[in-house]
Design a protein around this motif. Structure first.
Motif, short mmCIF file in Angstrom:
data_model
loop_
_atom_site.label_atom_id
_atom_site.label_comp_id
_atom_site.label_asym_id
_atom_site.label_seq_id
_atom_site.Cartn_x
_atom_site.Cartn_y
_atom_site.Cartn_z
N VAL A 158 0.84 -1.19 0.00
CA VAL A 158 0.00 0.00 0.00
C VAL A 158 0.87 1.24 0.00
O VAL A 158 0.62 2.20 -0.71
CB VAL A 158 -0.91 0.03 1.24
N TRP A 204 0.98 3.03 -5.23
CA TRP A 204 -0.28 2.69 -4.59
C TRP A 204 -0.91 3.86 -3.89
O TRP A 204 -2.14 4.02 -3.89
CB TRP A 204 -0.08 1.50 -3.65
N GLU A 264 -4.67 5.13 -4.83
CA GLU A 264 -5.67 5.37 -3.79
C GLU A 264 -6.21 6.79 -3.90
O GLU A 264 -7.41 7.03 -3.82
CB GLU A 264 -5.06 5.13 -2.40
N ASN A 265 -5.29 7.75 -4.05
CA ASN A 265 -5.69 9.15 -4.16
C ASN A 265 -6.57 9.38 -5.38
O ASN A 265 -7.63 10.03 -5.29
CB ASN A 265 -4.45 10.03 -4.24
N ARG A 323 -8.37 7.32 -7.22
CA ARG A 323 -9.68 6.66 -7.14
C ARG A 323 -10.61 7.45 -6.20
O ARG A 323 -11.79 7.66 -6.51
CB ARG A 323 -9.52 5.23 -6.61
N TYR A 328 -15.53 6.82 0.07
CA TYR A 328 -14.99 5.70 0.83
C TYR A 328 -15.84 4.45 0.62
O TYR A 328 -15.32 3.34 0.48
CB TYR A 328 -14.92 6.05 2.32
N LEU A 371 -15.10 2.95 -2.81
CA LEU A 371 -13.82 2.23 -2.86
C LEU A 371 -13.93 0.90 -2.12
O LEU A 371 -13.30 -0.08 -2.53
CB LEU A 371 -12.72 3.09 -2.24
#
Length: 381
Positions: A16, A67, A71-72, A74, A235, A238
């Protein structure tokens, strides 16, 4: 769990942050004022830990920030879609990587900076560096007060308090039982108050109270849809489409991998090397250390003790209080580094890690390959 500079954490956590099974310090909960990382040259493939080498074989070389960037992106895309549906403009914020840190794995670093506890210098002197306004900043600046309120409600959500807030004493049961001495007042007993003036719930009997007891569920309503507005919706989105390290089919494998790394910490050769480190640190003037984790805590404890001497109304700590702690930090970190080398502690961990990972691959190669293939596919989206 014993700390070693070359210690791998779990695949789940490591990929991650850096998509690499590398470097974990004493504890994930330890305060670390300086960012981790290194500017040293990449490790040759034949010297990599076996699982990281397998990852490289299947996925290829991956940017350390890959990663975090995914994450950011998405999250920001989901927020933008939600905000636009709510009638507002929102431009996804770009991912900004942290600057790479210097090579902290040298004796020279330990002698000059220790662990970075008291030696960290904020080059901006605690002030945020001014930056150009983003597209979202410019958009927000053009909204009226009423529009701005609606914007933040859409973005963050709101908590509606329809009964005045607070907690319902009715949830505490029979108040007469709390008046133990019969003087008509609730007996708080041994309850203590934190520095912020709030009751320390840690002193309550778990069987008698819980955090939920202090909230009347009828007093607080969460906005719809979902607490957190568009952030909350992002959130949730995701979570419904997780990346490989959160997918159910890989959970068992990653759990086994975590357990494997935990077992390395009790490897006999590693324990023997740690005994050598303990003896070395004793000779250096730091006795009674039970594990290599404890070296940094000598500094943390001294640092906390220095802050306890600071008056409540002081804006900062007197440099004279920090100076002896800084000297202690440099001395301990230097001895720690030298004792790790002389005892062979890091080398012992590396050998134990390679052996454990080789055995793990032999037993779980198919699962690892599937996991890394999914990781590679996610990078191509």
């Amino acid at each position: 769990m014993t700390a070693h500079r070359n210690r791998s954490a779990s695949v789940a956590g490591a990929v991650v942050l850096a998509f690499a099974l590398a470097s974990c310090t004493a504890s994930s909960n330890d305060p670390t004022p300086t960012p981790s990382g290194s500017t040293t040259a990449p490790t040759p493939a034949d010297e990599l830990p076996p699982i990281e080498a397998l990852q490289l074989e299947i996925v290829g070389s991956v940017d350390d920030d890959a990663w975090a960037r995914i994450e950011n992106d998405r999250f920001e895309a989901a927020v933008a879609a939600c905000m636009q549906a709510a009638g507002f403009e929102y431009t996804p914020e770009e991912f900004v990587p942290e600057e790479a840190a210097a090579d902290t794995e040298t004796l020279a670093w330990a002698q000059e900076f220790g662990y970075g506890i008291t030696t960290y210098v904020d080059e901006e002197n605690g002030e945020d560096e001014e930056s150009e306004p983003t597209a979202n900043d410019l958009y927000i600046s053009g909204l009226s007060d009423e529009e701005l309120d609606a914007y933040w409600i859409a973005f963050e959500g709101e908590v509606a308090d329809d009964e005045g807030g607070g907690f319902d004493l009715g949830d505490l049961g029979d108040l007469d039982e709390l008046d133990e001495d019969g003087d008509g007042e609730i007996d708080l007993g041994d309850l203590e108050f934190d520095e912020d003036g709030e009751i320390d719930l840690g002193d309550l009997d778990e069987d008698e109270f819980s955090d939920e007891d202090f909230l009347d569920e009828g007093d607080i309503e969460l906005d719809e849809p979902g607490y957190g507005g568009c952030q909350g919706e992002a959130y949730d989105a995701l979570a419904e489409n997780p990346l490989p390290y959160d997918q159910p089919e890989h959970v068992e494998l990653l759990t086994l991998l975590d357990a494997m790394y935990a077992e390395i910490a009790v490897d006999e050769l590693l324990a023997e090397a740690e005994e050598g480190w303990i003896a070395c640190m004793d000779t250096a003037g730091y006795p009674d250390l039970a594990s290599a984790d404890e070296a940094q805590y000598l500094v943390f404890d001294a640092y906390d003790a220095a802050w306890e001497q600071v008056p409540e109304d002081a804006e900062d700590i007197d440099p004279a209080l920090i100076e002896p702690v800084r000297e202690l930090e440099l001395a301990v970190a230097t001895a720690d580094f030298q004792c790790r080398e002389s005892s062979g502690l890091d080398k012992a961990y590396t050998e134990a890690q390679h052996a454990a990972e080789t055995e793990f691959i032999a037993e779980h190669r198919d699962g690892l390959v599937a996991f890394f293939e999914d990781m590679g596919a996610a990078l191509q989206r």
